[in-house]
Design an enzyme around this catalytic site. Sequence first.
Site, PDB file in Angstrom:
ATOM      1  N   GLY A  46     -70.350 -44.791  -8.335  1.00 35.59           N
ATOM      2  CA  GLY A  46     -71.861 -44.754  -8.250  1.00 35.59           C
ATOM      3  C   GLY A  46     -72.236 -43.551  -9.257  1.00 35.59           C
ATOM      4  N   GLN A  51     -77.120 -36.489 -11.932  1.00 36.01           N
ATOM      5  CA  GLN A  51     -75.828 -35.762 -12.312  1.00 36.01           C
ATOM      6  C   GLN A  51     -75.880 -35.921 -13.774  1.00 36.01           C
ATOM      7  OE1 GLN A  51     -73.772 -38.845  -9.493  1.00 36.01           O
ATOM      8  NE2 GLN A  51     -72.328 -37.285  -9.526  1.00 36.01           N
ATOM      9  N   CYS A  91     -66.814 -37.153  -5.694  1.00 34.46           N
ATOM     10  CA  CYS A  91     -67.925 -36.876  -6.531  1.00 34.46           C
ATOM     11  C   CYS A  91     -67.482 -36.672  -7.921  1.00 34.46           C
ATOM     12  CB  CYS A  91     -68.883 -35.837  -5.965  1.00 34.46           C
ATOM     13  SG  CYS A  91     -70.549 -35.617  -6.676  1.00 34.46           S
ATOM     14  N   LEU A  92     -68.142 -37.477  -8.765  1.00 37.41           N
ATOM     15  CA  LEU A  92     -67.975 -37.270 -10.172  1.00 37.41           C
ATOM     16  C   LEU A  92     -68.385 -35.734 -10.735  1.00 37.41           C
ATOM     17  CD1 LEU A  92     -68.632 -40.777 -11.703  1.00 37.41           C
ATOM     18  CD2 LEU A  92     -66.331 -39.553 -11.202  1.00 37.41           C
ATOM     19  N   HIS A 133     -74.655 -41.306  -0.254  1.00 39.12           N
ATOM     20  CA  HIS A 133     -74.332 -40.207  -1.225  1.00 39.12           C
ATOM     21  C   HIS A 133     -75.050 -40.054  -2.399  1.00 39.12           C
ATOM     22  CE1 HIS A 133     -70.600 -38.143  -3.236  1.00 39.12           C
ATOM     23  NE2 HIS A 133     -71.554 -38.240  -4.245  1.00 39.12           N
ATOM     24  N   GLU A 134     -75.427 -41.162  -3.021  1.00 41.50           N
ATOM     25  CA  GLU A 134     -76.031 -41.023  -4.255  1.00 41.50           C
ATOM     26  C   GLU A 134     -77.558 -40.694  -4.138  1.00 41.50           C
ATOM     27  OE1 GLU A 134     -74.389 -40.785  -7.033  1.00 41.50           O
ATOM     28  OE2 GLU A 134     -72.704 -42.176  -6.063  1.00 41.50           O
ATOM     29  N   HIS A 137     -77.929 -37.087  -3.868  1.00 41.80           N
ATOM     30  CA  HIS A 137     -78.057 -36.351  -5.271  1.00 41.80           C
ATOM     31  C   HIS A 137     -79.667 -36.397  -5.733  1.00 41.80           C
ATOM     32  CE1 HIS A 137     -73.965 -35.697  -6.395  1.00 41.80           C
ATOM     33  NE2 HIS A 137     -73.579 -37.019  -6.319  1.00 41.80           N
TER      34      HIS A 137
END
Length: 167
Positions: A46, A51, A91-92, A133-134, A137
């Site tokens: 994702g 991000q 998480c990236l 989660h996204e 963000h």
Amino acid sequence: MAILKILQYPDERLHTVATPVSEITDQTRTLIQDMAETMYAAPGIGLAATQIDVHQRIIVIDTSETHDQLHVFINPEITARHGEFEYEEGCLSVPGIYGKVKRAESVTVSALDKEGKPFTLDTSGLLAVCIQHEMDHLEGKVFVEYWSKFKQSRVIAKMKKRQRSAM
Ligand code: K1U
Ligand code: ZN
């Protein structure tokens, strides 16, 4: 297409609340392609526009192993949540840090697709976790911020140390 730079925690820009997309243009579609390419290259399942320092309400997700089930959500809204599910998240923007977060087990999400067409999706399991989660963000929240202040400070120290040694 382009692979974009992913902001690394605790970069303050990750705390920006994204604004709704008012018009879907070719520029929006290019951004979505770049986001997908960045997510697949990372690799991840994702990515939120936040991000990559673009503060518009856009997320891309592909939880398939074959990388052929891309979901694009523009201006997503969760309209229903059911149950509880604890999953070990990554998480990236916080590479190498994994930990549990409790979220809804299933969600109903309404959004626009990349052509601007409204759709609604009922989903559960990993895709539901990833959507939540996204969407966090887009609200400026990073998954580690569900943890205790003590655990968060350890993550911040680890990330800062790593960022210093990479300079
Ligand atoms: O938001 C992000 O930074 C992407 C994140 C999504 C996510 C993963 C797990 C639970 C919730 C949300 C990631 O993609 S982390 C990397 C990852 O999970 C993964 C990478 C390669 C193969 C499989 C998974
Ligand atoms: Zn993330």
